[in-house]
Every structure is written in structure tokens, then in C-alpha cells.
Design a protein around this motif. Structure first.
Motif, PDB file in Angstrom:
ATOM      1  N   LEU A   1     -25.843  15.195  -6.345  1.00  0.00           N
ATOM      2  CA  LEU A   1     -24.577  15.261  -5.391  1.00  0.00           C
ATOM      3  C   LEU A   1     -23.565  14.164  -5.799  1.00  0.00           C
ATOM      4  O   LEU A   1     -23.027  13.974  -4.726  1.00  0.00           O
ATOM      5  CB  LEU A   1     -25.165  15.163  -3.930  1.00  0.00           C
ATOM      6  N   ALA A   2     -23.851  13.570  -6.710  1.00  0.00           N
ATOM      7  CA  ALA A   2     -22.848  12.307  -6.986  1.00  0.00           C
ATOM      8  C   ALA A   2     -21.503  12.712  -6.736  1.00  0.00           C
ATOM      9  O   ALA A   2     -20.614  11.852  -6.202  1.00  0.00           O
ATOM     10  CB  ALA A   2     -22.899  11.931  -8.490  1.00  0.00           C
ATOM     11  N   ASP A   3     -20.825  13.856  -7.031  1.00  0.00           N
ATOM     12  CA  ASP A   3     -19.606  14.006  -6.892  1.00  0.00           C
ATOM     13  C   ASP A   3     -19.012  14.201  -5.491  1.00  0.00           C
ATOM     14  O   ASP A   3     -18.171  13.676  -5.017  1.00  0.00           O
ATOM     15  CB  ASP A   3     -19.049  15.335  -7.664  1.00  0.00           C
ATOM     16  N   VAL A   4     -20.068  14.479  -4.605  1.00  0.00           N
ATOM     17  CA  VAL A   4     -19.634  14.783  -3.347  1.00  0.00           C
ATOM     18  C   VAL A   4     -19.919  13.541  -2.317  1.00  0.00           C
ATOM     19  O   VAL A   4     -19.197  13.106  -1.433  1.00  0.00           O
ATOM     20  CB  VAL A   4     -20.972  15.949  -2.703  1.00  0.00           C
ATOM     21  N   MET A   5     -21.013  12.722  -3.055  1.00  0.00           N
ATOM     22  CA  MET A   5     -21.361  11.645  -2.191  1.00  0.00           C
ATOM     23  C   MET A   5     -20.572  10.313  -2.598  1.00  0.00           C
ATOM     24  O   MET A   5     -20.294   9.338  -1.291  1.00  0.00           O
ATOM     25  CB  MET A   5     -22.900  11.141  -2.497  1.00  0.00           C
ATOM     26  N   SER A   6     -19.871  10.180  -3.504  1.00  0.00           N
ATOM     27  CA  SER A   6     -19.100   8.848  -3.754  1.00  0.00           C
ATOM     28  C   SER A   6     -17.777   9.102  -3.261  1.00  0.00           C
ATOM     29  O   SER A   6     -17.275  10.338  -3.321  1.00  0.00           O
ATOM     30  CB  SER A   6     -19.032   8.809  -5.480  1.00  0.00           C
ATOM     31  N   LEU A   7     -17.272   7.839  -2.776  1.00  0.00           N
ATOM     32  CA  LEU A   7     -16.005   8.072  -1.904  1.00  0.00           C
ATOM     33  C   LEU A   7     -14.983   8.172  -3.228  1.00  0.00           C
ATOM     34  O   LEU A   7     -13.864   8.445  -2.786  1.00  0.00           O
ATOM     35  CB  LEU A   7     -15.974   6.540  -1.331  1.00  0.00           C
ATOM     36  N   HIS A   8     -14.955   7.303  -4.237  1.00  0.00           N
ATOM     37  CA  HIS A   8     -13.978   7.534  -5.328  1.00  0.00           C
ATOM     38  C   HIS A   8     -14.452   7.587  -6.309  1.00  0.00           C
ATOM     39  O   HIS A   8     -15.484   8.167  -6.717  1.00  0.00           O
ATOM     40  CB  HIS A   8     -13.425   5.898  -5.403  1.00  0.00           C
TER      41      HIS A   8
ATOM     42  N   VAL B   1     -11.736  -4.741 -11.893  1.00  0.00           N
ATOM     43  CA  VAL B   1     -10.766  -4.106 -12.315  1.00  0.00           C
ATOM     44  C   VAL B   1     -10.430  -3.117 -11.042  1.00  0.00           C
ATOM     45  O   VAL B   1      -9.759  -1.965 -11.241  1.00  0.00           O
ATOM     46  CB  VAL B   1     -10.677  -3.189 -13.687  1.00  0.00           C
ATOM     47  N   GLY B   2     -11.010  -3.475  -9.941  1.00  0.00           N
ATOM     48  CA  GLY B   2     -11.042  -2.919  -8.588  1.00  0.00           C
ATOM     49  C   GLY B   2     -11.624  -1.244  -8.714  1.00  0.00           C
ATOM     50  O   GLY B   2     -10.927  -0.486  -7.998  1.00  0.00           O
ATOM     51  N   ARG B   3     -12.617  -1.123  -9.332  1.00  0.00           N
ATOM     52  CA  ARG B   3     -13.476   0.005  -9.130  1.00  0.00           C
ATOM     53  C   ARG B   3     -14.471  -0.123  -8.097  1.00  0.00           C
ATOM     54  O   ARG B   3     -15.156  -1.012  -8.075  1.00  0.00           O
ATOM     55  CB  ARG B   3     -13.940   0.490 -10.578  1.00  0.00           C
ATOM     56  N   ASP B   4     -14.756   1.026  -7.273  1.00  0.00           N
ATOM     57  CA  ASP B   4     -15.703   0.933  -6.175  1.00  0.00           C
ATOM     58  C   ASP B   4     -17.099   0.875  -6.775  1.00  0.00           C
ATOM     59  O   ASP B   4     -17.358   1.737  -7.494  1.00  0.00           O
ATOM     60  CB  ASP B   4     -15.492   2.233  -5.449  1.00  0.00           C
TER      61      ASP B   4
ATOM     62  N   ILE C   1     -14.318   5.663 -12.420  1.00  0.00           N
ATOM     63  CA  ILE C   1     -13.646   4.730 -13.315  1.00  0.00           C
ATOM     64  C   ILE C   1     -12.272   4.764 -12.590  1.00  0.00           C
ATOM     65  O   ILE C   1     -11.371   4.359 -13.208  1.00  0.00           O
ATOM     66  CB  ILE C   1     -13.301   5.502 -14.422  1.00  0.00           C
ATOM     67  N   GLU C   2     -11.855   5.353 -11.160  1.00  0.00           N
ATOM     68  CA  GLU C   2     -10.685   5.041 -10.612  1.00  0.00           C
ATOM     69  C   GLU C   2     -10.371   3.737 -10.114  1.00  0.00           C
ATOM     70  O   GLU C   2     -11.441   2.863  -9.703  1.00  0.00           O
ATOM     71  CB  GLU C   2     -10.937   5.781  -9.234  1.00  0.00           C
TER      72      GLU C   2
ATOM     73  N   ARG D   1      -5.662  -1.205  -7.953  1.00  0.00           N
ATOM     74  CA  ARG D   1      -5.188  -2.459  -8.541  1.00  0.00           C
ATOM     75  C   ARG D   1      -4.809  -3.717  -7.540  1.00  0.00           C
ATOM     76  O   ARG D   1      -4.800  -4.817  -7.752  1.00  0.00           O
ATOM     77  CB  ARG D   1      -3.715  -2.006  -8.736  1.00  0.00           C
ATOM     78  N   ASP D   2      -5.020  -3.185  -6.064  1.00  0.00           N
ATOM     79  CA  ASP D   2      -4.826  -4.293  -5.115  1.00  0.00           C
ATOM     80  C   ASP D   2      -6.196  -4.776  -4.544  1.00  0.00           C
ATOM     81  O   ASP D   2      -6.181  -5.212  -3.525  1.00  0.00           O
ATOM     82  CB  ASP D   2      -3.750  -3.898  -4.102  1.00  0.00           C
ATOM     83  N   ASN D   3      -7.242  -4.161  -5.348  1.00  0.00           N
ATOM     84  CA  ASN D   3      -8.750  -4.488  -4.602  1.00  0.00           C
ATOM     85  C   ASN D   3      -9.511  -4.922  -5.677  1.00  0.00           C
ATOM     86  O   ASN D   3     -10.629  -4.477  -5.916  1.00  0.00           O
ATOM     87  CB  ASN D   3      -9.157  -3.449  -3.910  1.00  0.00           C
ATOM     88  N   PHE D   4      -9.009  -6.053  -6.436  1.00  0.00           N
ATOM     89  CA  PHE D   4     -10.119  -6.592  -7.262  1.00  0.00           C
ATOM     90  C   PHE D   4     -10.877  -7.596  -6.695  1.00  0.00           C
ATOM     91  O   PHE D   4     -10.908  -8.258  -5.859  1.00  0.00           O
ATOM     92  CB  PHE D   4      -9.138  -7.564  -8.517  1.00  0.00           C
ATOM     93  N   LEU D   5     -12.389  -7.268  -7.145  1.00  0.00           N
ATOM     94  CA  LEU D   5     -13.560  -8.243  -6.734  1.00  0.00           C
ATOM     95  C   LEU D   5     -13.285  -8.111  -4.985  1.00  0.00           C
ATOM     96  O   LEU D   5     -13.703  -9.212  -4.635  1.00  0.00           O
ATOM     97  CB  LEU D   5     -13.475  -9.510  -7.330  1.00  0.00           C
ATOM     98  N   THR D   6     -13.259  -7.101  -4.441  1.00  0.00           N
ATOM     99  CA  THR D   6     -13.493  -7.053  -2.987  1.00  0.00           C
ATOM    100  C   THR D   6     -14.820  -7.204  -2.632  1.00  0.00           C
ATOM    101  O   THR D   6     -15.740  -6.439  -3.123  1.00  0.00           O
ATOM    102  CB  THR D   6     -12.986  -5.774  -2.382  1.00  0.00           C
ATOM    103  N   PRO D   7     -15.231  -8.105  -1.676  1.00  0.00           N
ATOM    104  CA  PRO D   7     -16.603  -8.201  -1.338  1.00  0.00           C
ATOM    105  C   PRO D   7     -17.239  -6.886  -0.437  1.00  0.00           C
ATOM    106  O   PRO D   7     -16.505  -6.058   0.022  1.00  0.00           O
ATOM    107  CB  PRO D   7     -16.734  -9.359  -0.694  1.00  0.00           C
ATOM    108  N   PRO D   8     -18.513  -6.972  -0.459  1.00  0.00           N
ATOM    109  CA  PRO D   8     -19.216  -5.761   0.307  1.00  0.00           C
ATOM    110  C   PRO D   8     -18.903  -5.838   1.715  1.00  0.00           C
ATOM    111  O   PRO D   8     -18.497  -6.973   2.290  1.00  0.00           O
ATOM    112  CB  PRO D   8     -20.763  -5.979   0.210  1.00  0.00           C
ATOM    113  N   VAL D   9     -18.865  -4.672   2.530  1.00  0.00           N
ATOM    114  CA  VAL D   9     -18.294  -4.628   3.808  1.00  0.00           C
ATOM    115  C   VAL D   9     -18.990  -5.834   4.565  1.00  0.00           C
ATOM    116  O   VAL D   9     -18.166  -6.100   5.660  1.00  0.00           O
ATOM    117  CB  VAL D   9     -18.657  -3.238   4.454  1.00  0.00           C
TER     118      VAL D   9
END
Lengths: 334, 286
Positions: free
Chosen positions: B34-41, B72-75, B44-45, B48-56
Motif C-alpha cells: 500500500l506504499a502509494d496510498v500510505m505515504s503522504l508525499h 533536500v527536503g524529502r519526507d 523523491i518529492e 525546498r523550504d523544509n530541509f532537515l525538519t525534525p520529527p513531529v
């Protein structure tokens, strides 16, 4: 006994020939030849290329090259590094002690902790300790050690600052290489600071490289203990009224250790594989690191020689384990 | 009268670790499917404004990227989920190839015997001398890095186990009466090999394949980590680890999660394989 030893040694010869042929063939599967592959896109004058090919013998027919290579190997000549222009054998001798030192520490760590834990778990079968050890050891045996090493660095080196991140010794010290074993050389030089630095550099790589063997030894000792404890001679020893320490250690552990010794010996190959990853993570200047660098630098003589030497080490260790096993368990000699 | 499957399940379920492993395995397969359904993004998307954002749960984290983002801002979570699909695919393909080729070679060695047997087994002995990771590294160094080549390399180094096991089990079966009877009835060599003997050699091979699955995943990830396997931006767990190495002091999550995913996958198959072995091999039963 002598006949067994001789027969076993004779069996090594075809394996050695096969290993040499395989490492030779693999390197010759490189598209073009090693010289061309190394020069790459930079280009090279045709005369220079021909001269280099001639110098390294790549203009000979392939079977001639193999026979020449075999002849050289038997005379201890493994060729010359294309990068450093030093002999492969000389480089190996320089780096090998670092790997041995690390491997010995890892094996000792794994045996000294794994065997007693496995023994206790076997004696206390079904207790929380037993289940705990089974869980931990299955996890340990499944560990991707390249990640495990990075986590240890993250926690103990970066987070807590307890241990250094990489290398064998701090740059502040210079120790004249005498045996190549840093721990011995420091002790010999009577430099306490250098000794402390050396040991603190050894801790994390030892734990990382020793984790999988530790898990395997613990599991193996536990099941060997369980098997031995069901034997008649244990019941007899108990019936004689011997103390439980004497039964468990002298009668049970000693017999349980026979298969464990084999497992320890057979884990050397995997240990050398693990050393490649461990040495890469900790920038440990041993043969694993050397082989990875030879791939990045397309240094085919080093790759070929290094691979062959590692195989020879494994063959020798397996031979040694077989000998030891035949001493421990004379039935095998037939 | 309980069915064969029920008997098997009863002895398998006794081993709590094995049931846990099976559960983890099914969960991983579900995630991969179910990878396509489960992942939010997309894997390789780039944001650009979220480099190295920490976990929630860390300061500065956001529910948009539950496990944070990479350099590079990938989830991370989306990449890990797609990585599960990739790892399982690598594992299944490798095991299928090694099992097919290895079993054929092993059966051939056992049936044909003589020079063929000696040649095959000597080759296997020679392969076994090399530490498997080293041999895989050398093979990849020669045929070039990349996911496909890494899989070839791992298939080669995992082959010996299957060959030896298939040959040994076939040699035992070959002396049984039912084989002699089938042969006397004029069955062809191929029929004898694949229809008569092979089904009776399957149990140890299946156990070996299950445990081999974890070795395959682990070795492929190690090659990825060394830069010799799948290449960026493929969301392969080992490759993800190696490409985030330089950020580990600033962002622990780019390092911690991919390796943990490898550990869980390998552990699941090891637990399941151990349980399978105990359940299928009555000799080892307490």
C-alpha cells in the motif's frame, strides 16, 4: 593424527588454486583491461598505454597471464599498487596488524560475554533471563552493523563525548610502529597517554564488530548446554553427589564448548566481511578500509591481491579450526 | 482429524517469537503493497523550504512530515515506506533466483554425479572461502555499481547454501525405495529430479530461503551503504544511510530511521525462519 593433518593440508591445495583462479578471473572481467579502466575518460597516449600494458603484463595471452600470476603469488609477489606504486604485499603487511588487533578484540569481547551468558541461559532455561537473552541475541544477529556503528558514534562519541569518533589513536601522539599492534607498541613505548588513547579508540569498533559473533556464540552456547545437560554422564555426575558448580563447568561446559569452538572458528570469515564495514565507519586503517579504497581508486592489483590474501587467511583459519577440532573430538579423525 | 496445516500451525504457534516475526512480516508486506496510498508525499518529492525538519515530537517538527525530512527536503516516512517495497522486492527476487539456480545446480550435481558433481561442488567450496560481503563487493566493483548489479552480486554469494542443501537432501532421497520404483517404471531424469525427488527436499530449502531473505536484504543494504548498490535518489534504506552521513551531527533522524527499518525487516524474517525450522524439523523439537 599426522596422517589426518597431512590429508587435510593436501585438500587445501586445490582450494587455493581455485581461489587464485577465481580472483584472477574476476579482475579480468573488467571491461577493457585494468590500465584502460583506470585511465578512464582522461585519455592516454597510445604509446604510453602500450608501455604500461607491457610493464604490468596485460599484453600477454590470458592463460600466460594466469600462470605468471600464480608463479608470482607463490613467490610472494602480488604486484604493485597502481595508485601508490608500492608492493601489494608490503602494503598488506603494514595494514594487516590493525585488522588483526580489531578482530582479536572483537572475538575476545564476543567470547568473554557471549559464552557465559549462553551458559547461564542454558542452565536457567525458561526463566525471564533465558527469554531475554534469546530476544537480545536474535536482535543482535539481525543487526545491520554499519548502522549500529553509526548509532554508537552518535550516542557515545557525539552525544556523550566518551569515545573518539574515528582512527586508531589521537593525532597528539606519535608511536613508532614496532609490532604494528598499537596496544603493544604504546605499552612498549611506556606512554600512558597514548595507551589510553589507543584503548579508547578500540572500544566502539570492538563492540560493533563483536555484536553479531556475540549473539551467535550466546545462542550456540545455550543450545549446546541444553543438549549436554540431557546426557547420561551429567546424570551420573549428579548421582555421585558432585557440586553443581563442578557439574556445570567441568562436565557440561567443557563438552558444550566443542561445537562452540567450531562456530567461533567459522565466524572468522564473516568477521573479515564485517571488518570492511566497521573499518569504513571508523576510518580504521586496516585491510577492509584498504580494499574499499582500492575499489574507489580502481586499483585492481590491490583489489585482486587483497581479496586473495583475505581468502588465504580464511583457508588457514579453517584449517586451524579443523586441527583443533580433531584434538578436542578425536572421533572426527577416523 | 486435524489437517496437516493445523498440525504445523500448532507447533509453529508455540514459538511466540516466530508468531511475532510473522506479524511483523505481514505488516511489512502490507506497508509495501500500500506504499502509494500510505505515504503522504512522493518518495523523491522535494520540499525546498523544509530541509532537515525534525520529527513531529521534537521542537520544530510538523505533522506534515511525521518523521522529519532529509537534507533536500524529502519526507522521511514516505521514503521509508517506499524503501520497504524496494527491500521486499530485492529480497523476494534474490531468494527466488538463488533458490531456483541453486536447487537446479544442487540436483544436477546429485543426479549426474562424477565430474559434473566434482566441478560444481569445488566451485561452491571456492566461493564459500570468500567472506560473502567481500565477494559481493568485488563483483560489484567489477560489473559496476547499481541496484541490478548489486542484486546479481548478492545472488552469486548466497548461492552456495542452496546448492549444498539441495544436493545433500537429494542424495538422501535418491537411495529411498520410492525413487528406485519410479526409476524402474521408466521415469525420465527430468521427471525424477523435479517431480519425484524435489518435493521431498523442499522443507529444508524453504527454511533456508526464509533465513536467506534476511541475509539478502542485509547484504543489499550494506552494498547500498558502501555506495555500490542502489544509487540516489532511490529510496533504498542502505543508500539513504550513506547519503545522509554528513548530516548525522545535526539531524539524528536521517540516520536512525533507515537503519532501524533494516533491523526490523531482517529481524522479522529471522524470527519467522527460526520458527519455521523448529516447526518443520521434528528432530529439533523439545
Amino acid at each position: 593424527m599426522l596422517r589426518y593433518v597431512l590429508r587435510r593440508v593436501m585438500l587445501v591445495v586445490p582450494t587455493f588454486l581455485g581461489v587464485t583462479l577465481l580472483s584472477f578471473t574476476l579482475i579480468h572481467l573488467v571491461p577493457g583491461d585494468p590500465i584502460e579502466a583506470r585511465v578512464g575518460e582522461r585519455g592516454i597516449a597510445p604509446e604510453r598505454l602500450a608501455a604500461l600494458r607491457h610493464e604490468f603484463g596485460y599484453d600477454q595471452p590470458i592463460w600466460q597471464q594466469f600462470l605468471d600470476y600464480l608463479w608470482q603469488v607463490l613467490h610472494g609477489d602480488l604486484g604493485v599498487s597502481l595508485v601508490t606504486h608500492r608492493g601489494v604485499w608490503a602494503e598488506f603487511l603494514m595494514l594487516f596488524p590493525a585488522t588483526i588487533e580489531l578482530a582479536l578484540c572483537a572475538i575476545s569481547f564476543a567470547v568473554l560475554i557471549g559464552v557465559p551468558l549462553g551458559m547461564i541461559a542454558g542452565l536457567r532455561r525458561g526463566t525471564a533471563f533465558d527469554f531475554g537473552l534469546i530476544g537480545v541475541s536474535v536482535t543482535g544477529a539481525s543487526m545491520p552493523i554499519f548502522w549500529w556503528g553509526l548509532m554508537m558514534i552518535l550516542i557515545f562519541s557525539v552525544g556523550l563525548g566518551w569515545t573518539p569518533v574515528s582512527g586508531r589513536i589521537s593525532d597528539l601522539f606519535f608511536i613508532e610502529p614496532w609490532s604494528g599492534f598499537m596496544t603493544i607498541d604504546c605499552w612498549w613505548a611506556e606512554d600512558d597517554g597514548a595507551c589510553r588513547s589507543t584503548w579508547s579508540h578500540l572500544i566502539l569498533p570492538t563492540i560493533v564488530l563483536g555484536t553479531i559473533p556475540l549473539a551467535n556464540f550466546a545462542r550456540m552456547t545455550r543450545s549446546a548446554m541444553l543438549e549436554v545437560l540431557g546426557e547420561d554422564y551429567i546424570r551420573t555426575a549428579r548421582a555421585k553427589g558432585l557440586g553443581s558448580l563442578r557439574i556445570n563447568v567441568v562436565h557440561a561446559l567443557r563438552n558444550a564448548l566443542i561445537p562452540v569452538v567450531t562456530v567461533i572458528g567459522l565466524s572468522i570469515g564473516g568477521l573479515l566481511g564485517g571488518a570492511i564495514l566497521t573499518e569504513t565507519i571508523f576510518a580504521w586503517p586496516g585491510i577492509g578500509h584498504w580494499i574499499i579504497e582500492s575499489i574507489q581508486g580502481r586499483d585492481y592489483p590491490v583489489l585482486q591481491g587483497g581479496t586473495l590474501l583475505v581468502a588465504v587467511i580464511v583457508i588457514s583459519v579453517n584449517l586451524g579450526v579443523d586441527m583443533l577440532y580433531s584434538v578436542l573430538n578425536p572421533r572426527i579423525r577416523r | 482429524m486435524p489437517s496437516q496445516l493445523a498440525i504445523f500451525w500448532r507447533s509453529f504457534a508455540e514459538n511466540r517469537g516466530a508468531v511475532f516475526g510473522l506479524g511483523l512480516m505481514l505488516l511489512l508486506i502490507l506497508v509495501a503493497a500500500l506504499a502509494d496510498v500510505m505515504s503522504l508525499h512522493g518518495p523523491i518529492e522535494q520540499f525546498r523550504d523544509n530541509f532537515l525538519t525534525p520529527p513531529v515530537w521534537e521542537e520544530g517538527g510538523t505533522w506534515r512530515f511525521p518523521l522529519g525530512t532529509d537534507d533536500v527536503g524529502r519526507d522521511m516516512l514516505s521514503r521509508l515506506i517506499h524503501g520497504a517495497r524496494l527491500s521486499l522486492m530485492i529480497g523476494f527476487t534474490l531468494v527466488a533466483v538463488a533458490l531456483t539456480v541453486g536447487t537446479s545446480l544442487g540436483l544436477t550435481a546429485a543426479f549426474v554425479g562424477g565430474t559434473v558433481d566434482v566441478l560444481i561442488m569445488r566451485l561452491i567450496d571456492v566461493i564459500l572461502v570468500f567472506p560473502s560481503l567481500l565477494l559481493a563487493i568485488v563483483v560489484v566493483a567489477i560489473i559496476g555499481p547499481g541496484l541490478f548489479n548489486a542484486m546479481i552480486a548478492v545472488a552469486v554469494v548466497t548461492l552456495p547454501g542452496y546448492v549444498r542443501l539441495a544436493r545433500a537432501s537429494a542424495l538422501v532421497e535418491l537411495n529411498r525405495d520410492y525413487v528406485t520404483a519410479t526409476r524402474a517404471m521408466g521415469a525420465s531424469m527430468r521427471r525424477l529430479m523435479f517431480d519425484t525427488v524435489l518435493p521431498n527436499c523442499m522443507a529444508p530449502l524453504i527454511v533456508h530461503a526464509t533465513l536467506g531473505f534476511s541475509t539478502a536484504v542485509l547484504d543489499a543494504a550494506a552494498l547500498g551503504f558502501l555506495g555500490l548498490g542502489a544509487q540516489p535518489p532511490t529510496p533504498e534504506w542502505g543508500t539513504m544511510l550513506s547519503s545522509s552521513l554528513q548530516y548525522y551531527q545535526r539531524a539524528w533522524w536521517v540516520l536512525a530511521f533507515p537503519g532501524f527499518a533494516i533491523l526490523v525487516t531482517v529481524l522479522a524474517f529471522n524470527l519467522f525462519g527460526d520458527g519455521l525450522r523448529d516447526a518443520l524439523d521434528p528432530k529439533l523439537k523439545r
